[in-house]
Every structure is written in structure tokens, then in C-alpha cells.
Write an enzyme that holds these catalytic residues in place. Structure first.
Site, mmCIF file in Angstrom:
data_model
loop_
_atom_site.group_PDB
_atom_site.id
_atom_site.type_symbol
_atom_site.label_atom_id
_atom_site.label_comp_id
_atom_site.label_asym_id
_atom_site.label_seq_id
_atom_site.Cartn_x
_atom_site.Cartn_y
_atom_site.Cartn_z
ATOM 1 N N PHE A 42 0.850 -1.184 0.000
ATOM 2 C CA PHE A 42 0.000 0.000 0.000
ATOM 3 C C PHE A 42 0.892 1.241 0.000
ATOM 4 C CE2 PHE A 42 -3.658 2.216 2.596
ATOM 5 C CZ PHE A 42 -3.824 3.112 1.559
ATOM 6 N N CYS A 43 0.694 2.137 -0.976
ATOM 7 C CA CYS A 43 1.399 3.411 -1.053
ATOM 8 C C CYS A 43 2.910 3.175 -1.076
ATOM 9 C CB CYS A 43 0.972 4.310 0.112
ATOM 10 S SG CYS A 43 1.584 6.012 -0.008
ATOM 11 N N VAL A 44 3.674 3.761 -0.149
ATOM 12 C CA VAL A 44 5.125 3.561 -0.116
ATOM 13 C C VAL A 44 5.448 2.089 0.115
ATOM 14 C CG1 VAL A 44 7.286 4.236 0.977
ATOM 15 C CG2 VAL A 44 5.443 5.896 0.742
ATOM 16 N N GLY A 98 3.905 -0.246 -1.269
ATOM 17 C CA GLY A 98 3.864 -0.813 -2.608
ATOM 18 C C GLY A 98 5.125 -0.513 -3.393
ATOM 19 N N LEU A 144 -1.712 -1.226 -4.017
ATOM 20 C CA LEU A 144 -2.809 -0.325 -3.676
ATOM 21 C C LEU A 144 -2.282 1.110 -3.674
ATOM 22 C CD1 LEU A 144 -4.377 -2.303 -0.676
ATOM 23 C CD2 LEU A 144 -4.851 -2.547 -3.134
#
Length: 592
Positions: free
Chosen positions: A327-329, A331, A355
Site C-alpha cells: 500500500f502506497c510507499v 507498494g 494499492l
């Protein structure tokens, strides 16, 4: 009565807020001055052959004949609007109400009170402010500068315009005045108490922090910490079904926030929901950096974080393969880790879920305007070889991206109106900041935001290995959010072009977090699906909108790439017995 003592940390924070505002204005003024000087130099150098007309200097920009005509038209329109506004207020007692010259945007919550329309003084203030803000926007839009400079000027101009809104000052906000009268000034006293409390905390309070406790009504999904080192705790969640998916899934949350964005209140938790669908869920809990961790690098986050967690998951489950989600960083870290493993010929990853993640930093939105060469160089000089980036700084930076939603309403409500705070789990999580090691953060900002090297084949060397994302052949599920201001969805779409395997792209409604955390039971929002297209806009034009959450679509996709089911086992193993109940100690450590 004893005098209230304000901690040095709180005073430093207040000074930091003031300094940040001053720096924004200075950057705006410097950018204007720089472009004026550059344009004038171009005219002087070109001489008589220049297509620029003789010196027309307006408001700090040296502009050619055509832009000058635009600016003259803007000035004329501005003067006309202001004259019409003043005349309408002068004539109002004689001819009654007239249609407003300018109105706030529908989503603008600053001028919702009836007094902004019904009382002439406040209506004049509002319309004058909106006309001036519009003129400032148009002034920047017509500046004869390159596109990136124009985007930076737009950002700084918006910060300035947001800050000087009459809604932000007690003498020009009718709601503040009315409440002070109704409460006989108790609202002012309550506001001062709120201000003093926030000075002691060193940050703006945006949520009722007494309404939440991590481990009780947040991050409350049952499980256990089954491994820990100085950087991470690895959590395994307890099954709630008799049979579960054989293949485990390892979740990699962002390291710039606490992991429980994926495990909010019961009923609002992706972790809880995934466990209920029979998934075998493991999750990394990143530790907030302290002085002992201030030397850690990006490679350490891969080696001591993701790679170590993968190793432990494999040893606990006995499974040679696993699903992974970032998720975000988290990811971006996951994409980097998968690239390293692909180069090494390691095939443990069966599927990848990204994500709201950027692997191609081609368009980083407003935050990319703040992370420029000067910013990165300054951070490298300060903490690049060791040190800590405070979570407060990150939190305030993200807040400035949407100041009218995340800063000014709380200044008005907390300090001017003396109101209490709402109980909102997302805001509590957003305020629970995390420190980062300087070397790790500096490498990330330079190689991703500044130079966009991750998308280049062999552009980065991580853990001693050149990374080529096209060598990642595991199928991927890529989710973006349509109104995301941190990871613009078109940038997230670029991931479909970088990976070497099949990619399923899904677009969720709403923003960076709300587009992800969308439980099916609430039946809110929607998502778009399509079989794929070369370009993002073409994909969206032919995509089909589906009501409700994207979670069931992801669950179905993930199970198609699974390896069957098994009877639900106990947590941990002989070699890795449970250390403590979830959510563990690391997530409870406070950095703010």
C-alpha cells in the site's frame, strides 16, 4: 493560578508552522523574481530580433505582447468585477438583493454559514476575497514560464490564498463572532485552552484522541507477533474460518504511517475482512525510527523488512510460494523487492497487489512540487548520512496539499470557535505519525521523486542488484483511486506498462485512503474495471463502473491464483512461537 508552561518542543512547532508559511510566500516571490530576471535577460540578449515586445513589466513577470494583452484583459475584468461588487453593495438598499458577482465552489465549506450571504459586510468580504483569489490564479496561469514552474507557482499561490481567507480570522468570520456572543466568550476561552494543549503536543489536534486506543478499537483483529527484529514485527492473524487458503498473503503497509490503516475499527478493516474470506494473512508492522535506527537505508528496509518477513512466513507455513500486497510507499518497497528477487531468479512471489502505489513517478501531484532539487539536497546535507526525518514534518507537508480540508478548518474550529473534536478513525491514524531514518528517506526522494529511476531498466541498484521491473512476471492487481492527490491515478496506471506479467487494473472512487478502505458491507462508492488499454484515459473512457467496493473483485482474483485450502492451523510454529498478541509493541510507540 500558576502560569501555563509551554514546552520548547511545542513552541518550536509553532515557529515551524509560521516559518513554513513564510517560506511558501518567499518561494512564490523568488520564483516570480527569477522568471522576471530570466525573461528580461532574454530580451536584452535577443535585442531587436527578439519576438518579445519592448518591456512590459506587470506584477513581477516580463511578458511579450500577447501575454501582455491577456494581463491587460485580466486587469480590466478584475477592476470591472470589483466595481460591480461595490456598486451592488451601494445600491442594495435601493434595489434589493442582486445576484452575487462570484460564488464559492460547491465543495468549499468555508462560507456555508448564512451570514456570508445575508449580511452585506460579510458578503462583501467573501466576494472580495473570491475575486482576488481568482485573479491570483489567473495571474499565475498566464505567467510566461515553463510548466513545472507554473505548477509550483499555482501551489504556492493556493497556499497563500487559502491562508488569507476571511474565514480564518476571528474578526471576519461571522460564525466565530456569533458563537462568542452566544457563549459569552466561553468559546474564546475554550479555543485558547485547545491552543495551549496543542502547543504542548507540538501539533494540531484534529480528532478526539481519547475515543481510540490501538489494540482495543483500532488494530483489534486477533493475531500474534511471531517474529521481530529492530525494524519490524511480523504479525500473523488468527483464522476465523475452519478452512483457509493454503497460500499465505504478506501485507506491506506504508512505512511513513502506522500499519493499522489496513486494520481500522471492526467493520472498517481490510485485514479483518480478508481473514473472514479465509485468507492466511501476515502483515509487517514497521517501527518508527529512533536514534538507534537513524542509520538505516532503503536496502535495510528490503533486507531486514520485506525479505526477512518473507523468509519467516515461508518457514512458519511450510509453503514455498506466497501472495504479496503493498500500500502506497509499501507498494513502492514491494515493487523494488520483487524487482530484486526477479533479477536473482527467486520465484516465491505468486501474485502482487499494489494499492495506490507509484512505481513510475512521472506525475507525483502537488507533493512532487515540494520535493525538488533544493529540498532533496538540503535533506541529504542534514540527515542523508544519519539522522531522523520527524513524522510531524511529513504530516504537516501532507496537510498542506489539502490545507482547506486538513489544516485551516481545525485552526478555525479548535482555536477560534473552541469546539471539541470528532471521533474519526482515519483522522486518528493520520495524526499518529512515524519517524523515518534519514538515509532511507533521502535515497527514496532522490531516486523516486527527483530522478524517477525505478522505472528505468537497471536504473537503480538495490541490495547490490540492478532492478528491472519488466522481469517481474507474477500477475499483479493494481488499484488506484480516482481523486487521489498523493498518487495520481494515471501515474498508478503506468505500472501496467512496467511489469512483465499480466496486470489487472481497477480504479476506485474517492481519494488516497477512502478509495482503498471501502468495506463491501457499507455499499459505498464504486469502482471501474476494464480489460486494459495502452493509455490511462483510453482505459477509463471504455471502462465500466460497478457500484460498491472493489474488495470482492480482489478476493476472487487472489483465490484464482491460490493453491487450494487447508484446515486452519495454529499461530506461529515451533521455531517461531507467538511473542505477544497483535498488534504488538512497535505500533504503539508514539513519535508525536
Amino acid at each position: 493560578m500558576a502560569e501555563t508552561q509551554i514546552p520548547t518542543d511545542g513552541l518550536n512547532y509553532l515557529r515551524g508552522l509560521m516559518q513554513t508559511g513564510q517560506e511558501l510566500m518567499q518561494q512564490f516571490e523568488h520564483a516570480v523574481a527569477a522568471q522576471t530576471a530570466a525573461a528580461k535577460a532574454a530580451v536584452d540578449q535577443a535585442g531587436a530580433t527578439s519576438p518579445w515586445q519592448p518591456a512590459a513589466l506587470f506584477g513581477g513577470f516580463w511578458i511579450s505582447g500577447e501575454p501582455l494583452a491577456k494581463m491587460a484583459e485580466m486587469q480590466r475584468a478584475y477592476a470591472e468585477q470589483m466595481a460591480t461588487l461595490w456598486n451592488s453593495k451601494f445600491m442594495q438598499p435601493f434595489i434589493g438583493e442582486q445576484k452575487p458577482i462570484v460564488e464559492p465552489a460547491k465543495k468549499d465549506k468555508r462560507f456555508r454559514d448564512e451570514a456570508w450571504e445575508e449580511q452585506p459586510f460579510f458578503d462583501l468580504l467573501k466576494q472580495s476575497y473570491l475575486i482576488n483569489a481568482k485573479f491570483l490564479r489567473e495571474f499565475v496561469d498566464n505567467a510566461d514560464v515553463d510548466e513545472r514552474t507554473k505548477m509550483q507557482l499555482r501551489f504556492y499561490a493556493r497556499q497563500y490564498a487559502d491562508a488569507i481567507s476571511p474565514a480564518n480570522f476571528p474578526a471576519t468570520n461571522p460564525e466565530v463572532i456569533k458563537k462568542a456572543i452566544e457563549t459569552r466568550s466561553e468559546s474564546i476561552a475554550a479555543g485558547m485552552r485547545n491552543l495551549i494543549a496543542d502547543l504542548q503536543k507540538g501539533r494540531i489536534t484534529r480528532v478526539d484522541e481519547d475515543a481510540f486506543e490501538v489494540g482495543k478499537n483500532l488494530a483489534a483483529t486477533p493475531g500474534a507477533v511471531v517474529f521481530e527484529n529492530e525494524l519490524i514485527q511480523l504479525i500473523q492473524y488468527a483464522p476465523t474460518t475452519q478452512t483457509i487458503e493454503r497460500m499465505p498473503i504478506l501485507m506491506v503497509p506504508p512505512c511513513i504511517n502506522k500499519f493499522y490503516i489496513l486494520d481500522l475499527q471492526p467493520g472498517n478493516s481490510l485485514v479483518e475482512w480478508a481473514v473472514a474470506q479465509g485468507h492466511r494473512v501476515f502483515l509487517i508492522s514497521w517501527r518508527s525510527a529512533n536514534p538507534e535506527l537513524s542509520h538505516l537505508t532503503w536496502d535495510d528496509y528490503l533486507e531486514k523488512g520485506i525479505f526477512k518477513a518473507m523468509e519467516v512466513v515461508g518457514e512458519i507455513t511450510g509453503e514455498p510460494k506466497l501472495h504479496m500486497l503493498g500500500f502506497c510507499v509499501g507498494g513502492t518497497l514491494l515493487g523494488s523487492a520483487a524487482g530484486v528477487l526477479a533479477a536473482r531468479g527467486d520465484t516465491r512471489i505468486t501474485s502482487l497487489t499494489f494499492l495506490t502505489t507509484m512505481l513510475d513517478f512521472v506525475d507525483t501531484g502537488d507533493i512532487g512540487l515540494l520535493i525538488d532539487k533544493n529540498y532533496v539536497a538540503a535533506r541529504e546535507a542534514m540527515i542523508g548520512r544519519g539522522g531522523i526525518l520527524p513524522g510531524k514534518e511529513l504530516g504537516f507537508t501532507f496537510g498542506t496539499l489539502r490545507a482547506n480540508d486538513l489544516i485551516w478548518p481545525y485552526v478555525v474550529n479548535n482555536y477560534l470557535k473552541g469546539e471539541s473534536h470528532d471521533a474519526f478513525d482515519l483522522l486518528y491514524w493520520d495524526s499518529d505519525s512515524v519517524n523515518l531514518p534519514g538515509p532511507m528517506y533521502c535515497w527514496y526522494t532522490r531516486n523516486m521523486y527527483l530522478q524517477n529511476k525505478l522505472k528505468q531498466r537497471g536504473g537503480t541498484v538495490q541490495c547490490g542488484t540492478p532492478v528491472d521491473l519488466s522481469k517481474i512476471t507474477a500477475p499483479a492487481y493494481v488499484l488506484a483511486s480516482k481523486e487521489d492527490h498523493i498518487v495520481p491515478w494515471r501515474s498508478a496506471y503506468q505500472t501496467t506498462k512496467l511489469l512483465g506479467g499480466d496486470v489487472r487494473f481497477v480504479l476506485g472512487a474517492s481519494g488516497h485512503v477512502a478509495g482503498v478502505i471501502n468495506p463491501p458491507a457499507k455499499n459505498k462508492r464504486s469502482h471501474w474495471k476494464n480489460e486494459g488499454s495502452v493509455e490511462a484515459d483510453a482505459w477509463f473512457d471504455s471502462a465500466e463502473e460497478h457500484p460498491g467496493s472493489w474488495w470482492p473483485d480482489w478476493d476472487s482474483w487472489l483465490k484464482k491464483h491460490g493453491s487450494g485450502t487447508i484446515h486452519a492451523p495454529h499461530l506461529g510454529s515451533k521455531e517461531y512461537p507467538p511473542i505477544e498478541p497483535a498488534p504488538g509493541r512497535y505500533v504503539k510507540e508514539k513519535s508525536n
